[in-house]
Design a protein around this motif. Sequence first.
Motif, short mmCIF file in Angstrom:
data_model
loop_
_atom_site.label_atom_id
_atom_site.label_comp_id
_atom_site.label_asym_id
_atom_site.label_seq_id
_atom_site.Cartn_x
_atom_site.Cartn_y
_atom_site.Cartn_z
N ASN A 3 0.83 -1.22 0.00
CA ASN A 3 0.00 0.00 0.00
C ASN A 3 0.85 1.26 0.00
N ILE A 4 1.97 1.22 0.72
CA ILE A 4 2.87 2.39 0.77
C ILE A 4 3.47 2.65 -0.61
N VAL A 5 3.89 1.59 -1.29
CA VAL A 5 4.45 1.74 -2.64
C VAL A 5 3.41 2.31 -3.59
N ILE A 6 2.18 1.84 -3.48
CA ILE A 6 1.10 2.35 -4.34
C ILE A 6 0.82 3.81 -4.04
N ILE A 7 0.81 4.18 -2.76
CA ILE A 7 0.56 5.58 -2.38
C ILE A 7 1.69 6.48 -2.90
N VAL A 8 2.95 6.04 -2.74
CA VAL A 8 4.09 6.83 -3.22
C VAL A 8 4.02 6.99 -4.73
N MET A 9 3.70 5.90 -5.43
CA MET A 9 3.59 5.97 -6.89
C MET A 9 2.46 6.92 -7.30
N ALA A 10 1.35 6.90 -6.58
CA ALA A 10 0.22 7.78 -6.88
C ALA A 10 0.61 9.24 -6.67
N VAL A 11 1.34 9.53 -5.60
CA VAL A 11 1.79 10.90 -5.32
C VAL A 11 2.74 11.37 -6.42
N ILE A 12 3.67 10.49 -6.81
CA ILE A 12 4.62 10.85 -7.87
C ILE A 12 3.88 11.13 -9.18
N CYS A 13 2.95 10.27 -9.53
CA CYS A 13 2.17 10.48 -10.76
C CYS A 13 1.36 11.76 -10.69
N PHE A 14 0.73 12.01 -9.54
CA PHE A 14 -0.10 13.20 -9.39
C PHE A 14 0.73 14.47 -9.52
N THR A 15 1.89 14.51 -8.86
CA THR A 15 2.71 15.73 -8.93
C THR A 15 3.38 15.87 -10.29
N ALA A 16 3.70 14.77 -10.94
CA ALA A 16 4.30 14.83 -12.27
C ALA A 16 3.31 15.32 -13.31
N CYS A 17 2.04 15.11 -13.08
CA CYS A 17 1.02 15.51 -14.04
C CYS A 17 0.53 16.94 -13.83
N GLN A 18 1.00 17.61 -12.80
CA GLN A 18 0.59 18.99 -12.56
C GLN A 18 1.19 19.88 -13.65
N PRO A 19 0.39 20.78 -14.21
CA PRO A 19 0.94 21.64 -15.27
C PRO A 19 1.99 22.58 -14.69
N ASN A 20 3.12 22.67 -15.37
CA ASN A 20 4.17 23.60 -14.97
C ASN A 20 3.99 24.91 -15.71
N GLU A 21 4.21 26.00 -15.01
CA GLU A 21 4.14 27.31 -15.64
C GLU A 21 5.32 27.44 -16.60
N LYS A 22 5.05 27.89 -17.82
CA LYS A 22 6.13 28.10 -18.78
C LYS A 22 6.95 29.29 -18.34
N ARG A 23 8.24 29.06 -18.22
CA ARG A 23 9.13 30.15 -17.82
C ARG A 23 9.94 30.65 -19.00
N TYR A 24 9.93 29.89 -20.09
CA TYR A 24 10.66 30.26 -21.29
C TYR A 24 9.86 29.78 -22.50
N THR A 25 9.71 30.66 -23.48
CA THR A 25 9.04 30.26 -24.71
C THR A 25 9.47 31.16 -25.84
N GLN A 26 9.27 30.68 -27.06
CA GLN A 26 9.54 31.52 -28.23
C GLN A 26 8.26 31.85 -28.97
N GLN A 27 7.11 31.56 -28.33
CA GLN A 27 5.81 31.90 -28.90
C GLN A 27 4.91 32.36 -27.76
N SER A 28 4.46 33.60 -27.86
CA SER A 28 3.57 34.14 -26.83
C SER A 28 2.90 35.40 -27.37
N PRO A 29 1.80 35.80 -26.76
CA PRO A 29 1.16 37.07 -27.16
C PRO A 29 2.11 38.26 -26.97
N GLU A 30 2.94 38.21 -25.92
CA GLU A 30 3.87 39.31 -25.67
C GLU A 30 4.91 39.42 -26.80
N ILE A 31 5.38 38.28 -27.30
CA ILE A 31 6.33 38.31 -28.42
C ILE A 31 5.66 38.92 -29.64
#
Length: 179
Positions: A3-31
Amino acid sequence: MKNIVIIVMAVICFTACQPNEKRYTQQSPEIEIVKKHIENYNTKNYDISIMADTAKSFFNNSKNPILRKDLIAYHKENDKIYSSRGFTGEDPEYEMVVTDEGKTWVNCWLDWKCVMKGNGKEIEIPIHLTYQFIDGKIVREVGMWNSTEIVLNLQEIEATKQKLTEDEEESDALEEPSL
């Protein structure tokens, strides 16, 4: 233990799937806004509506800003010394970054070319421009380039004018009838 392994894997998957804010791009409305700003400069369509009312421009300095209200006059005054001028469009680079403090900046590297009005000399200069944005408006514009060749040409043009004036005065003095 299973159960601990399953919970750890679920937490890893959940945090890995969170959208990251783009900090660098070459396409944007500002450009796209910066590209429009560059196009406006090239066509001498000085549309400053894309700039915040409090925007400041720093060209080859970091202490003495040009205020938004004075920017058009600045460009028109500089335009007097060129027969033509503008960004070439050859290999431009644009990037948008969001700093650790959450500030949005667009950087661009461009080639600029002019023909001097006084002597027809063609000059090409690489330029770096950077723009800070707040709420979709430019609040700070910084441009850095080496203007030495332009300054030297302006000095040469002025020296040529001075020499011509002196030569004319000397010629006039020689032609005056003596009594």
